[in-house]
Write a protein that holds these residues in place. Structure first.
Motif, PDB file in Angstrom:
ATOM      1  N   GLY A  13       0.811  -1.210   0.000  1.00 53.83           N
ATOM      2  CA  GLY A  13       0.000   0.000   0.000  1.00 53.83           C
ATOM      3  C   GLY A  13       0.846   1.261   0.000  1.00 53.83           C
ATOM      4  O   GLY A  13       1.951   1.275  -0.557  1.00 53.83           O
ATOM      5  N   PRO A  14       0.367   2.335   0.639  1.00 53.35           N
ATOM      6  CA  PRO A  14       1.094   3.605   0.638  1.00 53.35           C
ATOM      7  C   PRO A  14       2.481   3.473   1.278  1.00 53.35           C
ATOM      8  O   PRO A  14       2.747   2.502   2.009  1.00 53.35           O
ATOM      9  N   GLU A  15       3.318   4.437   1.023  1.00 54.87           N
ATOM     10  CA  GLU A  15       4.666   4.426   1.607  1.00 54.87           C
ATOM     11  C   GLU A  15       4.588   4.359   3.133  1.00 54.87           C
ATOM     12  O   GLU A  15       3.852   5.108   3.768  1.00 54.87           O
ATOM     13  N   GLY A  16       5.312   3.410   3.709  1.00 55.86           N
ATOM     14  CA  GLY A  16       5.310   3.224   5.159  1.00 55.86           C
ATOM     15  C   GLY A  16       4.254   2.270   5.658  1.00 55.86           C
ATOM     16  O   GLY A  16       4.247   1.889   6.829  1.00 55.86           O
ATOM     17  N   SER A  17       3.348   1.845   4.775  1.00 54.78           N
ATOM     18  CA  SER A  17       2.263   0.933   5.153  1.00 54.78           C
ATOM     19  C   SER A  17       2.692  -0.511   4.923  1.00 54.78           C
ATOM     20  O   SER A  17       3.558  -0.802   4.107  1.00 54.78           O
ATOM     21  N   THR A  18       2.052  -1.419   5.670  1.00 53.93           N
ATOM     22  CA  THR A  18       2.339  -2.853   5.578  1.00 53.93           C
ATOM     23  C   THR A  18       1.043  -3.636   5.402  1.00 53.93           C
ATOM     24  O   THR A  18      -0.061  -3.076   5.472  1.00 53.93           O
ATOM     25  N   VAL A  19       1.178  -4.936   5.210  1.00 53.04           N
ATOM     26  CA  VAL A  19       0.014  -5.819   5.167  1.00 53.04           C
ATOM     27  C   VAL A  19      -0.798  -5.669   6.452  1.00 53.04           C
ATOM     28  O   VAL A  19      -2.035  -5.599   6.430  1.00 53.04           O
ATOM     29  N   ARG A  20      -0.119  -5.589   7.589  1.00 52.58           N
ATOM     30  CA  ARG A  20      -0.799  -5.436   8.877  1.00 52.58           C
ATOM     31  C   ARG A  20      -1.619  -4.139   8.918  1.00 52.58           C
ATOM     32  O   ARG A  20      -2.769  -4.134   9.385  1.00 52.58           O
ATOM     33  N   HIS A  21      -1.039  -3.047   8.422  1.00 48.83           N
ATOM     34  CA  HIS A  21      -1.771  -1.776   8.379  1.00 48.83           C
ATOM     35  C   HIS A  21      -3.043  -1.898   7.534  1.00 48.83           C
ATOM     36  O   HIS A  21      -4.113  -1.396   7.916  1.00 48.83           O
ATOM     37  N   LEU A  22      -2.934  -2.547   6.381  1.00 44.06           N
ATOM     38  CA  LEU A  22      -4.093  -2.686   5.505  1.00 44.06           C
ATOM     39  C   LEU A  22      -5.198  -3.504   6.183  1.00 44.06           C
ATOM     40  O   LEU A  22      -6.382  -3.150   6.102  1.00 44.06           O
ATOM     41  N   LEU A  23      -4.825  -4.579   6.864  1.00 44.06           N
ATOM     42  CA  LEU A  23      -5.814  -5.417   7.545  1.00 44.06           C
ATOM     43  C   LEU A  23      -6.490  -4.684   8.697  1.00 44.06           C
ATOM     44  O   LEU A  23      -7.654  -4.946   9.016  1.00 44.06           O
ATOM     45  N   ALA A  24      -5.767  -3.778   9.328  1.00 46.63           N
ATOM     46  CA  ALA A  24      -6.268  -3.101  10.531  1.00 46.63           C
ATOM     47  C   ALA A  24      -6.807  -1.704  10.260  1.00 46.63           C
ATOM     48  O   ALA A  24      -7.103  -0.955  11.191  1.00 46.63           O
TER      49      ALA A  24
ATOM     50  N   SER B  96     -11.322   1.555   5.479  1.00 43.11           N
ATOM     51  CA  SER B  96     -10.978   1.735   4.074  1.00 43.11           C
ATOM     52  C   SER B  96     -11.280   0.499   3.223  1.00 43.11           C
ATOM     53  O   SER B  96     -10.634  -0.542   3.361  1.00 43.11           O
ATOM     54  N   ASN B  97     -12.265   0.648   2.322  1.00 43.97           N
ATOM     55  CA  ASN B  97     -12.464  -0.373   1.298  1.00 43.97           C
ATOM     56  C   ASN B  97     -11.261  -0.427   0.370  1.00 43.97           C
ATOM     57  O   ASN B  97     -10.833  -1.502  -0.059  1.00 43.97           O
ATOM     58  N   ALA B  98     -10.725   0.747   0.055  1.00 45.19           N
ATOM     59  CA  ALA B  98      -9.561   0.823  -0.834  1.00 45.19           C
ATOM     60  C   ALA B  98      -8.397   0.018  -0.275  1.00 45.19           C
ATOM     61  O   ALA B  98      -7.667  -0.642  -1.023  1.00 45.19           O
ATOM     62  N   GLY B  99      -8.232   0.052   1.041  1.00 47.85           N
ATOM     63  CA  GLY B  99      -7.143  -0.681   1.670  1.00 47.85           C
ATOM     64  C   GLY B  99      -7.256  -2.181   1.446  1.00 47.85           C
ATOM     65  O   GLY B  99      -6.247  -2.866   1.203  1.00 47.85           O
ATOM     66  N   PHE B 100      -8.483  -2.709   1.512  1.00 52.70           N
ATOM     67  CA  PHE B 100      -8.668  -4.145   1.282  1.00 52.70           C
ATOM     68  C   PHE B 100      -8.492  -4.495  -0.192  1.00 52.70           C
ATOM     69  O   PHE B 100      -8.070  -5.606  -0.529  1.00 52.70           O
ATOM     70  N   GLU B 101      -8.807  -3.544  -1.075  1.00 54.84           N
ATOM     71  CA  GLU B 101      -8.577  -3.787  -2.502  1.00 54.84           C
ATOM     72  C   GLU B 101      -7.080  -3.814  -2.803  1.00 54.84           C
ATOM     73  O   GLU B 101      -6.605  -4.667  -3.569  1.00 54.84           O
ATOM     74  N   VAL B 102      -6.330  -2.924  -2.173  1.00 49.26           N
ATOM     75  CA  VAL B 102      -4.871  -2.949  -2.311  1.00 49.26           C
ATOM     76  C   VAL B 102      -4.316  -4.248  -1.742  1.00 49.26           C
ATOM     77  O   VAL B 102      -3.412  -4.872  -2.324  1.00 49.26           O
ATOM     78  N   LEU B 103      -4.863  -4.676  -0.609  1.00 49.68           N
ATOM     79  CA  LEU B 103      -4.431  -5.940   0.009  1.00 49.68           C
ATOM     80  C   LEU B 103      -4.669  -7.116  -0.932  1.00 49.68           C
ATOM     81  O   LEU B 103      -3.800  -7.981  -1.106  1.00 49.68           O
ATOM     82  N   GLY B 104      -5.863  -7.167  -1.548  1.00 49.03           N
ATOM     83  CA  GLY B 104      -6.163  -8.241  -2.483  1.00 49.03           C
ATOM     84  C   GLY B 104      -5.195  -8.268  -3.653  1.00 49.03           C
ATOM     85  O   GLY B 104      -4.722  -9.335  -4.060  1.00 49.03           O
ATOM     86  N   ASP B 105      -4.885  -7.087  -4.183  1.00 55.99           N
ATOM     87  CA  ASP B 105      -3.934  -6.996  -5.294  1.00 55.99           C
ATOM     88  C   ASP B 105      -2.542  -7.451  -4.856  1.00 55.99           C
ATOM     89  O   ASP B 105      -1.828  -8.118  -5.609  1.00 55.99           O
ATOM     90  N   HIS B 106      -2.159  -7.086  -3.644  1.00 57.28           N
ATOM     91  CA  HIS B 106      -0.835  -7.447  -3.123  1.00 57.28           C
ATOM     92  C   HIS B 106      -0.703  -8.968  -2.997  1.00 57.28           C
ATOM     93  O   HIS B 106       0.323  -9.551  -3.384  1.00 57.28           O
TER      94      HIS B 106
END
Length: 273
Positions: free
Chosen positions: A67-78, A101-111
């Motif tokens: 995801g965004p700079e400084g973000s991790t998988v854990r950040h996206l999930l939480a 954030s719905n967008a965060g879960f979409e980024v997670l899915g893509d990742h």
């Protein structure tokens, strides 16, 4: 369970509900158990479970960049990546605010799709849905909100989360433990919460008020609700989970009926001990 019949009085075209205990015993169902309902955000716990399988398989690490700079998988999930609700736009530094954030879960899915070289919906089918026998469930589309499932299938998932077979129980415990404690944020439909606690893909009740669970729900209760009038909660103190699915969009009606319904379910559970 007699309390499940309360869904007959809900102002919705179709509803189904069930309670399953921590040992997998189905205590009761009411309504059409095989009817396929849109899950809306109840999609997220299913997507999160698939992400955690990817983590245990070594395809991703919880603290790797995503995801965004400084973000991790854990950040996206939480919901602490800083991404906006429905836009791939950064609105806060990672880990500083609980921005649902719905967008965060979409980024997670893509990742995860990139890491596994499998489209996310197919990965989720292989990792979670197929092993649990959730043959009527699909996560095609957005892993944040486009899932479709049945009461029968979500009972299987609720039983799995309470007594994990696909994941190490320690991973599931981490998923229901607060990530980045103390962060404020808005719980959609229920306003600003301080703190707005979340685990890895599961919302944690704690002391939130108002809330979509019951007044008697334990602080350890975790789960998710969806804008399609759906919810899944797991209350470790009660030793049970409850699923309710409808086909009417979330609104004031849900806030009025969900809490007394959950309180009635919990009271019946307590009385049967």
């Amino acid at each position: 369970m007699q309390s499940l019949a309360m869904i007959e009085n809900w102002p919705v075209p179709t509803a189904a509900a069930a309670v399953v205990t921590s040992d997998g015993t189905l205590l009761g169902t009411h309504g059409p158990t095989a009817h396929r309902f849109p899950l809306a955000s109840v999609t997220k716990p299913l997507a999160a479970y698939a992400a955690l399988v990817a983590y245990e398989e070594g395809a991703v690490e919880l603290d790797e960049p995503a995801g965004p700079e400084g973000s991790t998988v854990r950040h996206l999930l939480a919901h602490t990546s800083g991404l906006a609700f429905d836009e791939h736009r950064v609105t806060a530094p990672p880990g500083t605010r609980r921005l649902y954030s719905n967008a965060g879960f979409e980024v997670l899915g893509d990742h995860i799709a990139k890491a596994t070289e499998i489209p996310f919906a197919e990965y989720a089918r292989q990792a979670v849905l197929e092993p649990l026998g959730m043959t009527s469930t699909s996560l095609e589309g957005s892993p944040a909100k486009d899932g479709v499932s049945t009461l029968d299938d979500l009972v299987r998932f609720a039983a799995e989360v309470q007594a994990p077979r696909l994941l190490d129980p320690r991973t599931v415990l981490e998923a229901q433990t607060v990530v980045h404690p103390g962060l404020k944020g808005v719980l959609p439909g229920y306003g600003h919460q301080n703190p707005n606690d979340w685990g890895l893909g599961f919302e944690i009740r704690d002391s939130k008020s108002p809330h979509w669970t019951g007044l008697s729900s334990s602080p350890a209760t975790f789960g998710h609700f969806g804008q399609s009038g759906t919810f899944l909660w797991i209350d470790p103190a009660a030793g049970a989970a409850c699923v309710a699915l409808t086909d009417r969009a979330f609104g004031p009606w849900a806030a009025e009926v969900w809490t007394p319904f959950t309180d009635a379910v919990l009271a019946e559970l307590a009385a049967s001990r």
